[in-house]
Design an enzyme around this catalytic site. Sequence first.
Site, PDB file in Angstrom:
ATOM      1  N   THR A 205       0.812  -1.221   0.000  1.00  0.00           N
ATOM      2  CA  THR A 205       0.000   0.000   0.000  1.00  0.00           C
ATOM      3  C   THR A 205       0.843   1.269   0.000  1.00  0.00           C
ATOM      4  O   THR A 205       0.286   2.361  -0.071  1.00  0.00           O
ATOM      5  CB  THR A 205      -0.937   0.013   1.221  1.00  0.00           C
ATOM      6  OG1 THR A 205      -0.172  -0.243   2.404  1.00  0.00           O
ATOM      7  CG2 THR A 205      -2.007  -1.056   1.079  1.00  0.00           C
ATOM      8  N   GLU A 425     -18.690 -22.534 -17.077  1.00  0.00           N
ATOM      9  CA  GLU A 425     -18.435 -21.093 -17.053  1.00  0.00           C
ATOM     10  C   GLU A 425     -19.677 -20.299 -17.438  1.00  0.00           C
ATOM     11  O   GLU A 425     -19.959 -19.244 -16.854  1.00  0.00           O
ATOM     12  CB  GLU A 425     -17.276 -20.743 -17.986  1.00  0.00           C
ATOM     13  CG  GLU A 425     -15.948 -21.382 -17.619  1.00  0.00           C
ATOM     14  CD  GLU A 425     -15.504 -21.033 -16.209  1.00  0.00           C
ATOM     15  OE1 GLU A 425     -15.867 -19.944 -15.711  1.00  0.00           O
ATOM     16  OE2 GLU A 425     -14.807 -21.849 -15.588  1.00  0.00           O
TER      17      GLU A 425
END
Length: 629
Positions: A205, A425
């Site tokens: 971060t 899928e």
Amino acid sequence: MAEKEKIDPKAHINFWYVVLAIMGIVLLRDLWVESQYVDTIPYSQFEQYLEQGLVKDVTIGEYSIRGTFKEAQDNKTGFITNRVAPDLAQDLNTYGVEYSGAVERTWLTALLSWVLPMLLFFGVWMFVIRRFAGGGMGGMMSVGKSRAKIYAETETSVTFEDVAGVDEAKEELVEVIEFMKAPQEYGKLGAHVPKGVLLVGPPGTGKTLLARAVAGESGVPFFSISGSEFVELFVGVGAARVRDLFETARKQAPAIIFIDELDALGRARGAGPIVGGNDEREQTLNQLLAEMDGFDPSDGLVLLAATNRPEILDPALLRAGRFDRQILVDRPDRIGRAQILKVHLRKVTLSQNVKPEQVAALTTGFTGADLANLVNEAALLATRRRSNKVEMDDFTRAIERILAGLEKRNRLLNKKEREIVAYHEMGHAIVSLSLPGSDVIHKVSIIPRGIGALGYTIQRPTEDRFLMTQAELENKISVLLGGRAAETLIFGHISTGAADDLAKATAIARSMVARYGMDPELGSVSYDEERTSYLEQQGQTTYLERRYSEETAAKLDQAIKQIIADVFARTLAILTANRATLETSATALLERETLDGEALRELTAGISAAPEIASQQSLSEHQGKLTDE
């Protein structure tokens, strides 16, 4: 006037090294010349040369005889032999050879024969000691010296302009820097600079980047060291390095000390198994605590540290008076991601269709390091296809590569497996499109990716979410079960392809029951307490401590199973109502191998809405009864 460049003293070549090198070269040259033109012969051969009249002159020493030939013998112009005959002068006079004597041993040579070996030994000893003490071979004699790197303002080349997406953390650090630059202004009301500032946040971060920006902005000496560098083989070394670090920083105050990965040094005492009565790490931590208590903030010394595991730090380290200020450096939101992308996109040649805001919308949950990697991957993809600019499609493919892994086109599936994967899928995709509020589907593919993925469906949220309702969690489970439901509906059997989907669905259902109190029978009670960091990424396995009876455990298991069963029944009903669309879209997916979001929406136009879950209806009725009562 241009500032003179600073030259590292270590880069200078020592004068004595040059002298020794020249002497060595001269010595080697003399030895080489002697070996080429001087022949070492036995004394008997020397007598033969005398009898033949080939010797021009000789120099007689105490133990040897050196001489030259009248004419070269075997390309040798001189010779050397050991002295044997005592009446050598008579023989030389007989054959008319010029001769002279040479003193081979004097008081000076005798002295040098003792002194030179001693000097050589002493020189080698000093060289080895310096190498050990200076750290060249591990710093054996200076293990207690701090290994902190010292940076000046001009050496970091990182400022707050290079840091984006963490505006709150920047403001906190800017205040610390300005306090150090103008302590009278900030201290006129009695305030003082915080002793310690702890940067807390998930990996990637930008905590270390923020620290480097502080070094570039502060204009004061900046000592940077990792917490693991205090740990050494020898007992007491870590504590000695802490003392040396603070002592060096005090001499150059005002200064900033930055300790990266503080958890390697500041782990809570007694948190793990310890062999013996004391521990080297605890000694180091105790010394750090003592040093933080010992310096005065008015001296201009600030301790800056970073960690992604604050829950394991010692409480004494986090109390007021040591680390006075804790700054959360969290994952950026959508606006923050766009700002970070603008920083990284400065070095990339972009096409006009690339907008940082669009890329930011597709990268929910990405950290600053993830975004930097994304920009680099997109640039590499554009370079690979010999393009002059990075297109938006490059960023889309880079996101797919990061999330799903590298395409494995050489992993060939047989016809039956490709058909199962295609329906699996499309089952995910159709269920997602039929549920309100589901994340947008960007692509569906049956091209294998990564280690074990035979196909993939990419869903990315368009906005940051911090709160989810029970219905939204059930919808997430329904999308995860869409693949198995499609296999059940079309083929009448199930495969191993849904293993990861089942693990994620079960984890969500368990959290609903045991943590969020979403089961009407078990009530609004949290049964599982996570022993983990609040900074941990979602989806990671956690260790849960059990604090309930066997009867409650059985009810929890039954409630989890019931949620999965109810959601699976609804998922199967969705696909049954849209079976024609499922078969059509699966056939198209088998032909094209990949369907993007637009093509998928065209194939699935007119999908039936999803029915409600029976358990959700019963929960609403149950809550209504409680309200009436």
